[in-house]
Scaffold this active site. Sequence first.
Site, PDB file in Angstrom:
ATOM      1  N   THR A 193       0.955  -1.356  -0.112  1.00  0.00           N
ATOM      2  CA  THR A 193      -0.293   0.122  -0.209  1.00  0.00           C
ATOM      3  C   THR A 193       0.881   1.206   0.013  1.00  0.00           C
ATOM      4  OG1 THR A 193       0.320   0.379   2.600  1.00  0.00           O
ATOM      5  CG2 THR A 193      -1.722  -1.164   1.442  1.00  0.00           C
TER       6      THR A 193
ATOM      7  N   GLU B  22      12.242  -8.452   1.303  1.00  0.00           N
ATOM      8  CA  GLU B  22      13.545  -7.721   0.743  1.00  0.00           C
ATOM      9  C   GLU B  22      13.189  -6.518   0.048  1.00  0.00           C
ATOM     10  OE1 GLU B  22      16.235  -9.945  -0.314  1.00  0.00           O
ATOM     11  OE2 GLU B  22      16.422  -7.792  -0.352  1.00  0.00           O
TER      12      GLU B  22
ATOM     13  N   VAL C 131      14.682  -2.519   0.946  1.00  0.00           N
ATOM     14  CA  VAL C 131      15.301  -1.741   0.665  1.00  0.00           C
ATOM     15  C   VAL C 131      15.498  -1.631  -0.337  1.00  0.00           C
ATOM     16  CG1 VAL C 131      18.516  -2.093   1.533  1.00  0.00           C
ATOM     17  CG2 VAL C 131      16.613  -3.438   2.698  1.00  0.00           C
TER      18      VAL C 131
ATOM     19  N   GLY D 162      10.858   9.657 -13.648  1.00  0.00           N
ATOM     20  CA  GLY D 162       9.575   8.696 -12.695  1.00  0.00           C
ATOM     21  C   GLY D 162      10.653   8.203 -11.663  1.00  0.00           C
TER      22      GLY D 162
ATOM     23  N   GLU E 200       9.869  10.619  -6.116  1.00  0.00           N
ATOM     24  CA  GLU E 200       8.935  10.842  -5.508  1.00  0.00           C
ATOM     25  C   GLU E 200       8.186  11.996  -5.665  1.00  0.00           C
ATOM     26  OE1 GLU E 200       7.710   7.978  -3.811  1.00  0.00           O
ATOM     27  OE2 GLU E 200       9.807   7.580  -3.539  1.00  0.00           O
TER      28      GLU E 200
ATOM     29  N   LYS F  30      16.071   2.915   5.206  1.00  0.00           N
ATOM     30  CA  LYS F  30      17.092   1.598   4.658  1.00  0.00           C
ATOM     31  C   LYS F  30      17.979   1.318   5.115  1.00  0.00           C
ATOM     32  CE  LYS F  30      15.269   2.378   0.130  1.00  0.00           C
ATOM     33  NZ  LYS F  30      15.307   3.332  -0.698  1.00  0.00           N
TER      34      LYS F  30
ATOM     35  N   GLY G 198      11.226   0.202  -8.827  1.00  0.00           N
ATOM     36  CA  GLY G 198      11.413   0.279 -10.373  1.00  0.00           C
ATOM     37  C   GLY G 198       9.485  -1.065  -9.888  1.00  0.00           C
TER      38      GLY G 198
HETATM   39  N1  HSE Z   1      12.016   7.114  -4.809  1.00  0.00           N
HETATM   40  C1  HSE Z   1      13.103   6.158  -4.273  1.00  0.00           C
HETATM   41  C2  HSE Z   1      14.728   6.050  -4.875  1.00  0.00           C
HETATM   42  C3  HSE Z   1      12.749   4.634  -5.200  1.00  0.00           C
HETATM   43  O1  HSE Z   1      14.979   6.587  -5.664  1.00  0.00           O
HETATM   44  O2  HSE Z   1      15.428   5.800  -4.841  1.00  0.00           O
HETATM   45  C4  HSE Z   1      12.440   3.760  -3.703  1.00  0.00           C
HETATM   46  O3  HSE Z   1      13.001   4.300  -3.143  1.00  0.00           O
END
Ligand code: HSE
Length: 363
Positions: free
Chosen positions: A99, A152, A155, A209, A212, A227, A325
């Site tokens: 979610t 998994e 991270v 893309g 965020e 992380k 992705g």
């Molecule tokens: N927005 C994050 C990045 C992806 O640019 O790595 C998910 O953590």
Amino acid sequence: MGRYDLALIGFGGVNRALAELISQRGDRLAEELGFALRVVAITDLRAGSLVDTHGIDLAPLLAAEPGELAFAGLPGGSAEPRNEWVIREVPADIVVEATFTNPADGEPALSHARWALAAGKHVCTTNKGPVALACRELKQLAAEHGVGFEFEGSVLSGTPILRTAERMFGGLEITGVQGIMNGTSNYVLGRLEEGVGLRAAIAEAQELGYAEADPTADIEGHDVQLKVMILANEVLGAELCREDVIREGISKITPEDAQDAVSKGLRWKLVGSATRRPDGTVDARVAPVALPGDHPLAGISGPVNAVAFHTDLLGTVTVSGPGAGRIETAYALLSDIIAIHQRHHADDDTAPAHRVPQETSRV
Ligand code: HSE
């Protein structure tokens, strides 16, 4: 052959991509893995909920545009997500949680995981929040109910960092981890080296893309902070909370700084690290670091991520790959399902399902 019935909680990009994998290559996966996958419930904030304990026909759902999906009116469908009811009551083996979750308190994913584990269902999730904030509690709850909690994808999406640490380094000591764990900030730093300004580089990352919608979490290190917490606690056995991980982002680095560093053989990177101190405690931080060109993380460019494990017997071992992705993150969920099978059911010849002479039966 056994089968796992799945409840997909959240039907945005990631769980939709998992449904695509099941729909498109389910037979091949079953042949390779020795178990089939069937989706019996889907919930989504916008689309509502859909339940069919005989297995949802995924093809028409996947043919619809994501924004146009509405479960109300379908048999077993409702306009309400009914997450708690679906998670607790619908007979499913594995709750797949993907979610949109608030990283500050881990909700709603944290409640979803608690409900599922308490109901004796395995959980896999891609959400960082509940893993960073409550992993110990959730693992304990899973153990009490004899089920698995796998994460998994929290991270580096499907790039296997946690499982590499857990399974591939038996008999040696991991003394620290260092990583580039945010594709957006890494892409932006690369563009600064090429003379592009911070705001323009962030806009490019959004366009591509990677970032965020609000890129603050990417640029100011909040994403990497979680992380690092997960790595410190899972890989080094620490018990850190968010405040224990020192955080500094990349917003103060200028194109001039980045280019000056390159002229000296250095590259600015947003490095998340957790290092065991001589007294056994763990130092954890995320900060921009000007790495020498021969550092294993210096050559990691663009949106690619990497984690370097520092070990006593092998020196440094670096794993690199995508960190985001939809397909890549869906693969993390598939790898979690495989791990659940291996940990809990691979040798379970006595499970009633295995005695039923059907093509597939629940394991
Ligand atoms: N927005 C994050 C990045 C992806 O640019 O790595 C998910 O953590």
